[in-house]
Motif scaffolding. Structure first.
Motif, PDB file in Angstrom:
ATOM      1  N   MET A 187      11.599  83.265 -40.832  1.00  0.00           N
ATOM      2  CA  MET A 187      11.330  84.532 -40.137  1.00  0.00           C
ATOM      3  C   MET A 187      12.644  85.166 -39.715  1.00  0.00           C
ATOM      4  SD  MET A 187       9.178  85.193 -36.604  1.00  0.00           S
ATOM      5  CE  MET A 187       7.602  84.823 -37.355  1.00  0.00           C
ATOM      6  N   GLY A 188      12.830  86.447 -40.065  1.00  0.00           N
ATOM      7  CA  GLY A 188      14.032  87.150 -39.656  1.00  0.00           C
ATOM      8  C   GLY A 188      14.043  87.384 -38.158  1.00  0.00           C
ATOM      9  N   LYS A 189      15.218  87.691 -37.636  1.00  0.00           N
ATOM     10  CA  LYS A 189      15.328  87.912 -36.202  1.00  0.00           C
ATOM     11  C   LYS A 189      14.595  89.189 -35.800  1.00  0.00           C
ATOM     12  CE  LYS A 189      19.529  85.314 -35.222  1.00  0.00           C
ATOM     13  NZ  LYS A 189      20.868  85.338 -34.601  1.00  0.00           N
ATOM     14  N   LEU A 190      13.930  89.122 -34.656  1.00  0.00           N
ATOM     15  CA  LEU A 190      13.176  90.253 -34.137  1.00  0.00           C
ATOM     16  C   LEU A 190      13.840  90.764 -32.870  1.00  0.00           C
ATOM     17  CD1 LEU A 190       9.577  88.720 -34.389  1.00  0.00           C
ATOM     18  CD2 LEU A 190      10.705  90.170 -36.071  1.00  0.00           C
ATOM     19  N   ILE A 191      13.592  92.039 -32.555  1.00  0.00           N
ATOM     20  CA  ILE A 191      14.052  92.539 -31.271  1.00  0.00           C
ATOM     21  C   ILE A 191      13.195  91.901 -30.184  1.00  0.00           C
ATOM     22  CG2 ILE A 191      14.844  94.702 -32.279  1.00  0.00           C
ATOM     23  CD1 ILE A 191      12.380  96.048 -31.072  1.00  0.00           C
ATOM     24  N   ALA A 192      13.665  91.970 -28.933  1.00  0.00           N
ATOM     25  CA  ALA A 192      13.016  91.242 -27.842  1.00  0.00           C
ATOM     26  C   ALA A 192      11.534  91.574 -27.714  1.00  0.00           C
ATOM     27  CB  ALA A 192      13.744  91.527 -26.531  1.00  0.00           C
ATOM     28  N   ALA A 193      11.183  92.863 -27.744  1.00  0.00           N
ATOM     29  CA  ALA A 193       9.783  93.261 -27.551  1.00  0.00           C
ATOM     30  C   ALA A 193       8.888  92.703 -28.652  1.00  0.00           C
ATOM     31  CB  ALA A 193       9.673  94.783 -27.500  1.00  0.00           C
ATOM     32  N   GLU A 194       9.380  92.733 -29.899  1.00  0.00           N
ATOM     33  CA  GLU A 194       8.592  92.202 -31.017  1.00  0.00           C
ATOM     34  C   GLU A 194       8.433  90.693 -30.885  1.00  0.00           C
ATOM     35  OE1 GLU A 194       9.868  95.374 -34.522  1.00  0.00           O
ATOM     36  OE2 GLU A 194      11.033  93.549 -34.206  1.00  0.00           O
ATOM     37  N   ARG A 195       9.519  90.028 -30.495  1.00  0.00           N
ATOM     38  CA  ARG A 195       9.471  88.571 -30.347  1.00  0.00           C
ATOM     39  C   ARG A 195       8.496  88.175 -29.231  1.00  0.00           C
ATOM     40  NH1 ARG A 195      14.465  88.026 -29.784  1.00  0.00           N
ATOM     41  NH2 ARG A 195      14.505  87.912 -27.503  1.00  0.00           N
ATOM     42  N   GLN A 196       8.530  88.904 -28.131  1.00  0.00           N
ATOM     43  CA  GLN A 196       7.636  88.601 -27.012  1.00  0.00           C
ATOM     44  C   GLN A 196       6.174  88.825 -27.391  1.00  0.00           C
ATOM     45  OE1 GLN A 196       9.476  91.162 -24.162  1.00  0.00           O
ATOM     46  NE2 GLN A 196      11.274  89.839 -23.981  1.00  0.00           N
ATOM     47  N   LYS A 197       5.928  89.838 -28.214  1.00  0.00           N
ATOM     48  CA  LYS A 197       4.562  90.077 -28.691  1.00  0.00           C
ATOM     49  C   LYS A 197       4.091  88.905 -29.549  1.00  0.00           C
ATOM     50  CE  LYS A 197       1.762  93.443 -31.256  1.00  0.00           C
ATOM     51  NZ  LYS A 197       1.768  94.751 -31.968  1.00  0.00           N
ATOM     52  N   GLU A 198       4.990  88.397 -30.403  1.00  0.00           N
ATOM     53  CA  GLU A 198       4.635  87.251 -31.244  1.00  0.00           C
ATOM     54  C   GLU A 198       4.402  86.001 -30.397  1.00  0.00           C
ATOM     55  OE1 GLU A 198       4.241  89.346 -34.480  1.00  0.00           O
ATOM     56  OE2 GLU A 198       4.035  87.171 -34.547  1.00  0.00           O
ATOM     57  N   ILE A 199       5.192  85.849 -29.332  1.00  0.00           N
ATOM     58  CA  ILE A 199       5.004  84.702 -28.435  1.00  0.00           C
ATOM     59  C   ILE A 199       3.633  84.779 -27.768  1.00  0.00           C
ATOM     60  CG2 ILE A 199       5.811  83.618 -26.293  1.00  0.00           C
ATOM     61  CD1 ILE A 199       8.672  84.384 -27.150  1.00  0.00           C
ATOM     62  N   LEU A 200       3.227  85.984 -27.363  1.00  0.00           N
ATOM     63  CA  LEU A 200       1.902  86.155 -26.762  1.00  0.00           C
ATOM     64  C   LEU A 200       0.796  85.772 -27.737  1.00  0.00           C
ATOM     65  CD1 LEU A 200       2.155  89.469 -24.701  1.00  0.00           C
ATOM     66  CD2 LEU A 200       1.785  87.157 -23.826  1.00  0.00           C
ATOM     67  N   LYS A 201       0.982  86.124 -29.009  1.00  0.00           N
ATOM     68  CA  LYS A 201      -0.009  85.738 -30.018  1.00  0.00           C
ATOM     69  C   LYS A 201      -0.112  84.216 -30.109  1.00  0.00           C
ATOM     70  CE  LYS A 201       0.398  89.738 -33.139  1.00  0.00           C
ATOM     71  NZ  LYS A 201       0.737  90.155 -34.529  1.00  0.00           N
ATOM     72  N   LEU A 202       1.047  83.554 -30.112  1.00  0.00           N
ATOM     73  CA  LEU A 202       1.055  82.094 -30.191  1.00  0.00           C
ATOM     74  C   LEU A 202       0.396  81.478 -28.958  1.00  0.00           C
ATOM     75  CD1 LEU A 202       4.673  81.584 -31.596  1.00  0.00           C
ATOM     76  CD2 LEU A 202       2.532  81.137 -32.814  1.00  0.00           C
ATOM     77  N   LEU A 203       0.657  82.062 -27.797  1.00  0.00           N
ATOM     78  CA  LEU A 203       0.025  81.580 -26.566  1.00  0.00           C
ATOM     79  C   LEU A 203      -1.486  81.729 -26.641  1.00  0.00           C
ATOM     80  CD1 LEU A 203       2.421  82.914 -23.787  1.00  0.00           C
ATOM     81  CD2 LEU A 203       1.749  80.528 -24.110  1.00  0.00           C
TER      82      LEU A 203
END
Length: 255
Positions: free
Chosen positions: A1-17
């Protein structure tokens, strides 16, 4: 997975949660190709805004995760859901296309429509489509990736199809709206599908029993101001009724 900006990464973390119930700093750092300190800052931010709860070595979701099978949800409070949908029948147009959302309450709407004829019904719900088999209506399924929890078609194909629709009325569900200023659901793809139909429908009607007022859901898919009517039962707490009716028309059904 390529690096994401903070907001995109946090959204993905919420999905994982949401999907897993918890996450670990080390695993997230490896998955997103960032430092552990970056992940700690992400989790701290999500905790500050009330979207997560820190735990040793990671974080846990503040929401219930996983989806109760739709067959179970369809049968729960079936009489109440049917009464709400009977009221919603008043919004069925003489002409024009009807859209049925995914969700257990909307399946009861499909059951009522199956007793009618001559309607054109578009739905992302396989459960609703199954109910309509054999009826004297035209039923169109959006297509898309199967969500087994909702038995619905979602993702790019579904939203792309919906973006090209114009319907007379859409009937929408919700997993809950506690702490939200609009209907919410527990799945990002489900939210995106709902968000796609709202601007393409002349009339948007949310149908949900009053128990959803005390149920948490992950993501708000619309403001109550985006909804034309909210049909619920008369057990909705009065302070909440007063609050919601400032933003949309609320119809209370006596049980």
């Amino acid at each position: 997975m390529g690096k994401l900006i903070a907001a995109e990464r946090q959204k993905e973390i919420l999905k994982l949660l949401h999907d897993n119930g918890s996450v670990k700093i080390g695993q997230l750092a490896e998955q997103f190709q960032v430092s552990r300190e970056t992940i700690r800052r992400d989790l701290s931010y999500l905790t500050e805004i009330g979207a997560a709860q820190r735990s040793h070595g990671g974080a846990t979701s503040i929401y219930e995760f996983g989806t109760v099978p739709i067959e179970t949800r369809i049968n729960k409070d079936a009489d109440i859901k049917t009464k709400l949908c009977e009221k919603a029948l008043e919004f069925i147009p003489q002409t024009g296309v009807i859209y049925l959302d995914a969700g257990s309450t909307i399946v009861h709407m499909a059951k009522l429509l199956s007793q009618r004829s001559g309607c054109t019904i578009v739905t992302c719900s396989l459960s609703a489509a199954n109910v309509l088999i054999g009826s004297d209506n035209t039923t169109i399924i959006t297509g898309g990736q199967l969500n087994p929890g909702n038995m619905s078609a979602e993702g790019f194909q579904a939203t792309n199809f919906i973006n090209n629709l114009k319907v007379a009325v859409s009937f929408l569900g919700t997993n809950g709206f506690e702490q939200h200023k609009g209907p919410a659901v527990s799945d990002f793809s489900d939210a995106q599908t709902k968000q796609a139909i709202i601007p393409n429908s002349k009339l948007n009607v949310v149908i949900a029993d009053s128990s959803k007022a005390c149920a948490s859901a992950l993501i708000q898919y619309a403001s109550w101001r985006d909804i034309d009517y909210f049909i619920t039962d008369s057990n909705l707490p009065k302070p909440l009724y007063d609050s919601i009716r400032e933003m949309t028309k609320v119809i209370l059904v006596d049980l």
